[in-house]
Write a protein that holds these residues in place. Structure first.
Motif, PDB file in Angstrom:
ATOM      1  N   GLY A 151       1.173   8.511   9.972  1.00  0.00           N
ATOM      2  CA  GLY A 151       0.497   9.479   9.761  1.00  0.00           C
ATOM      3  C   GLY A 151      -0.408   9.249   7.987  1.00  0.00           C
ATOM      4  N   ARG A 152       0.604   8.308   7.247  1.00  0.00           N
ATOM      5  CA  ARG A 152       0.471   7.837   6.272  1.00  0.00           C
ATOM      6  C   ARG A 152      -0.445   7.210   5.948  1.00  0.00           C
ATOM      7  NH1 ARG A 152       5.139  10.782   3.879  1.00  0.00           N
ATOM      8  NH2 ARG A 152       4.938   9.710   2.439  1.00  0.00           N
ATOM      9  N   ALA A 153      -0.075   6.315   7.124  1.00  0.00           N
ATOM     10  CA  ALA A 153      -0.675   4.804   6.719  1.00  0.00           C
ATOM     11  C   ALA A 153      -2.011   4.812   7.861  1.00  0.00           C
ATOM     12  CB  ALA A 153      -0.128   3.938   8.038  1.00  0.00           C
ATOM     13  N   GLU A 154      -2.090   6.360   8.232  1.00  0.00           N
ATOM     14  CA  GLU A 154      -4.075   6.952   8.738  1.00  0.00           C
ATOM     15  C   GLU A 154      -4.242   7.214   7.230  1.00  0.00           C
ATOM     16  OE1 GLU A 154      -5.366   7.131  11.519  1.00  0.00           O
ATOM     17  OE2 GLU A 154      -6.885   8.776  10.509  1.00  0.00           O
ATOM     18  N   TYR A 155      -3.191   8.593   6.327  1.00  0.00           N
ATOM     19  CA  TYR A 155      -3.917   8.804   5.170  1.00  0.00           C
ATOM     20  C   TYR A 155      -4.206   7.388   4.223  1.00  0.00           C
ATOM     21  CZ  TYR A 155      -2.905  10.701  -0.090  1.00  0.00           C
ATOM     22  OH  TYR A 155      -3.284  10.640  -1.052  1.00  0.00           O
ATOM     23  N   ARG A 156      -3.562   6.692   4.201  1.00  0.00           N
ATOM     24  CA  ARG A 156      -3.584   5.539   3.040  1.00  0.00           C
ATOM     25  C   ARG A 156      -4.853   4.480   3.524  1.00  0.00           C
ATOM     26  NH1 ARG A 156       1.599   5.038   2.801  1.00  0.00           N
ATOM     27  NH2 ARG A 156       1.815   3.137   4.294  1.00  0.00           N
ATOM     28  N   ARG A 157      -5.092   4.360   4.415  1.00  0.00           N
ATOM     29  CA  ARG A 157      -6.755   3.643   5.086  1.00  0.00           C
ATOM     30  C   ARG A 157      -7.863   4.677   4.787  1.00  0.00           C
ATOM     31  NH1 ARG A 157      -4.601   2.693   9.889  1.00  0.00           N
ATOM     32  NH2 ARG A 157      -5.783   5.163  11.343  1.00  0.00           N
ATOM     33  N   THR A 158      -7.812   6.405   5.140  1.00  0.00           N
ATOM     34  CA  THR A 158      -9.188   6.631   4.777  1.00  0.00           C
ATOM     35  C   THR A 158      -9.350   7.802   3.402  1.00  0.00           C
ATOM     36  OG1 THR A 158      -7.613   8.993   6.214  1.00  0.00           O
ATOM     37  CG2 THR A 158      -8.951   6.786   7.398  1.00  0.00           C
ATOM     38  N   SER A 159      -7.941   8.060   3.313  1.00  0.00           N
ATOM     39  CA  SER A 159      -8.680   8.766   2.071  1.00  0.00           C
ATOM     40  C   SER A 159      -8.403   9.031   1.195  1.00  0.00           C
ATOM     41  CB  SER A 159      -7.258  10.460   2.707  1.00  0.00           C
ATOM     42  OG  SER A 159      -7.268  11.189   3.653  1.00  0.00           O
ATOM     43  N   VAL A 160      -7.101   7.820   0.418  1.00  0.00           N
ATOM     44  CA  VAL A 160      -7.196   7.538  -1.085  1.00  0.00           C
ATOM     45  C   VAL A 160      -7.805   5.611  -1.119  1.00  0.00           C
ATOM     46  CG1 VAL A 160      -4.207   6.916  -0.269  1.00  0.00           C
ATOM     47  CG2 VAL A 160      -5.492   7.715  -2.484  1.00  0.00           C
ATOM     48  N   GLY A 161      -8.682   4.859  -2.239  1.00  0.00           N
ATOM     49  CA  GLY A 161      -8.273   3.858  -2.949  1.00  0.00           C
ATOM     50  C   GLY A 161      -7.320   3.157  -3.452  1.00  0.00           C
ATOM     51  N   LEU A 162      -6.746   2.518  -3.715  1.00  0.00           N
ATOM     52  CA  LEU A 162      -5.713   1.795  -4.931  1.00  0.00           C
ATOM     53  C   LEU A 162      -6.333   0.931  -5.887  1.00  0.00           C
ATOM     54  CD1 LEU A 162      -2.488   2.021  -2.867  1.00  0.00           C
ATOM     55  CD2 LEU A 162      -3.657   4.096  -3.761  1.00  0.00           C
ATOM     56  N   VAL A 163      -6.203   1.446  -6.682  1.00  0.00           N
ATOM     57  CA  VAL A 163      -6.137   0.299  -8.080  1.00  0.00           C
ATOM     58  C   VAL A 163      -5.452  -0.670  -8.519  1.00  0.00           C
ATOM     59  CG1 VAL A 163      -7.969  -1.250  -9.420  1.00  0.00           C
ATOM     60  CG2 VAL A 163      -9.014   0.932  -7.852  1.00  0.00           C
ATOM     61  N   PHE A 164      -4.917  -1.201  -8.493  1.00  0.00           N
ATOM     62  CA  PHE A 164      -3.496  -2.117  -9.304  1.00  0.00           C
ATOM     63  C   PHE A 164      -3.745  -2.602 -10.733  1.00  0.00           C
ATOM     64  CE2 PHE A 164      -0.621   0.172  -6.059  1.00  0.00           C
ATOM     65  CZ  PHE A 164      -0.497   1.729  -6.117  1.00  0.00           C
ATOM     66  N   GLN A 165      -2.840  -2.571 -11.814  1.00  0.00           N
ATOM     67  CA  GLN A 165      -3.049  -4.269 -12.330  1.00  0.00           C
ATOM     68  C   GLN A 165      -2.616  -5.264 -11.592  1.00  0.00           C
ATOM     69  OE1 GLN A 165       0.402  -4.897 -15.651  1.00  0.00           O
ATOM     70  NE2 GLN A 165      -0.341  -3.475 -15.780  1.00  0.00           N
ATOM     71  N   GLN A 166      -1.535  -5.706 -10.620  1.00  0.00           N
ATOM     72  CA  GLN A 166      -2.023  -6.474  -9.513  1.00  0.00           C
ATOM     73  C   GLN A 166      -3.064  -6.622  -9.308  1.00  0.00           C
ATOM     74  OE1 GLN A 166       0.707  -3.974  -9.981  1.00  0.00           O
ATOM     75  NE2 GLN A 166       1.780  -5.354 -10.524  1.00  0.00           N
ATOM     76  N   PHE A 167      -4.365  -7.665  -8.653  1.00  0.00           N
ATOM     77  CA  PHE A 167      -5.319  -7.266  -7.403  1.00  0.00           C
ATOM     78  C   PHE A 167      -5.339  -7.366  -6.700  1.00  0.00           C
ATOM     79  CE2 PHE A 167      -5.936 -10.164 -11.689  1.00  0.00           C
ATOM     80  CZ  PHE A 167      -6.503  -9.255 -12.241  1.00  0.00           C
TER      81      PHE A 167
END
Ligand code: ADP
Ligand code: MG
Length: 224
Positions: A83-99
């Motif tokens: 469920g967490r993997a699915e959440y990260r794939r579909t519901s959230v976008g990440l932009v970190f200092q490391q590209f």
């Protein structure tokens, strides 16, 4: 009664501590705040105040010790690994200092990859993004052939191409010189708005924080 317009992200009494050689470190001591759909919020606080910790919790990359995080209707504590993997794939976008670009894929493939994984590949939106980000001529290059500022533009394109309802950005321009960082951040803000995504942006800069809709400041493990 059901709230007709539920919050996109709701953080209630969230707690997190770490056990270290010096004992238990209580980092987040009951954090509360909400993020509306499309809203942009700056998350500020001194170094070590728990900004990255909170972002990791909201991203489903780590578990809170207590409290509740609901994001796009998902109660994160109730999700199993799948469920967490699915959440990260579909519901959230990440932009970190490391590209975090994929070195073996060219720029074009890096950008479409996440959108395809999220099931939201939209070539027209991708075209628009690469044009606005000024990276059209870089599409067949590989990440190692780009400057830091170019890599971060690609990373932003990669994240927004998937049209996530929520973008979590942790000091995304911290590795760039000030002028480049400001330009990249301005682009990120306007494109996040165009995408209709909400943004939670960790920044040290009061000047950058002032450009967002609202500011949430952490001190002593609480929102102040
Ligand atoms: N995995 C961990 N184990 C132990 N302590 C940690 C861990 N991650 C973060 N910390 C500590 O938690 C505090 C908050 O860290 P962080 O959330 O990275 O702060 P910020 O992003 O606001 O600078 C710091 O004191 C840091 O050393
Ligand atoms: Mg941090």
């Amino acid at each position: 009664m059901i709230d007709p317009r539920p919050m996109l992200l709701s953080i209630r009494n969230v707690k997190k501590s770490y056990t270290t050689a010096e004992g238990r470190l209580e980092i987040l001591r009951g954090i509360d705040f909400d993020l509306d759909a499309g809203e942009s919020v700056a998350l500020t606080g001194e170094s070590g105040s728990g900004k990255s910790t909170l972002l990791h919790l909201a991203a489903g990359l780590d578990h809170a010790d207590g409290g509740e995080i609901v994001s796009s209707g998902h109660a994160l504590a109730d999700l199993d690994d799948k469920g967490r993997a699915e959440y990260r794939r579909t519901s959230v976008g990440l932009v970190f200092q490391q590209f975090n670009l994929i070195p073996s894929l060219d720029v074009g493939a890096n950008i479409s990859f996440h959108a395809k994984l999220a099931g939201r590949y939209d070539p027209r939106w991708e075209q628009e993004l690469v044009t606005l980000l000024g990276i059209k001529m870089l599409l067949s290059r590989y990440p190692e052939q780009l400057s830091g500022g170019q890599q971060q533009r690609v990373a932003i394109g990669r994240t927004l191409a998937a049209k996530p309802p929520l973008v979590l950005a942790d000091e995304p321009t911290g590795n760039l010189d000030e002028a480049t960082g400001d330009a990249v951040l301005a682009l990120m803000l306007s494109l996040t708005k165009s995408a209709g995504a909400a943004l939670l942006l960790v920044t040290h800069s009061s000047r950058l924080a002032a450009a967002l809709d609202r500011r949430v400041h952490l001190r002593g493990g609480k929102v102040v």
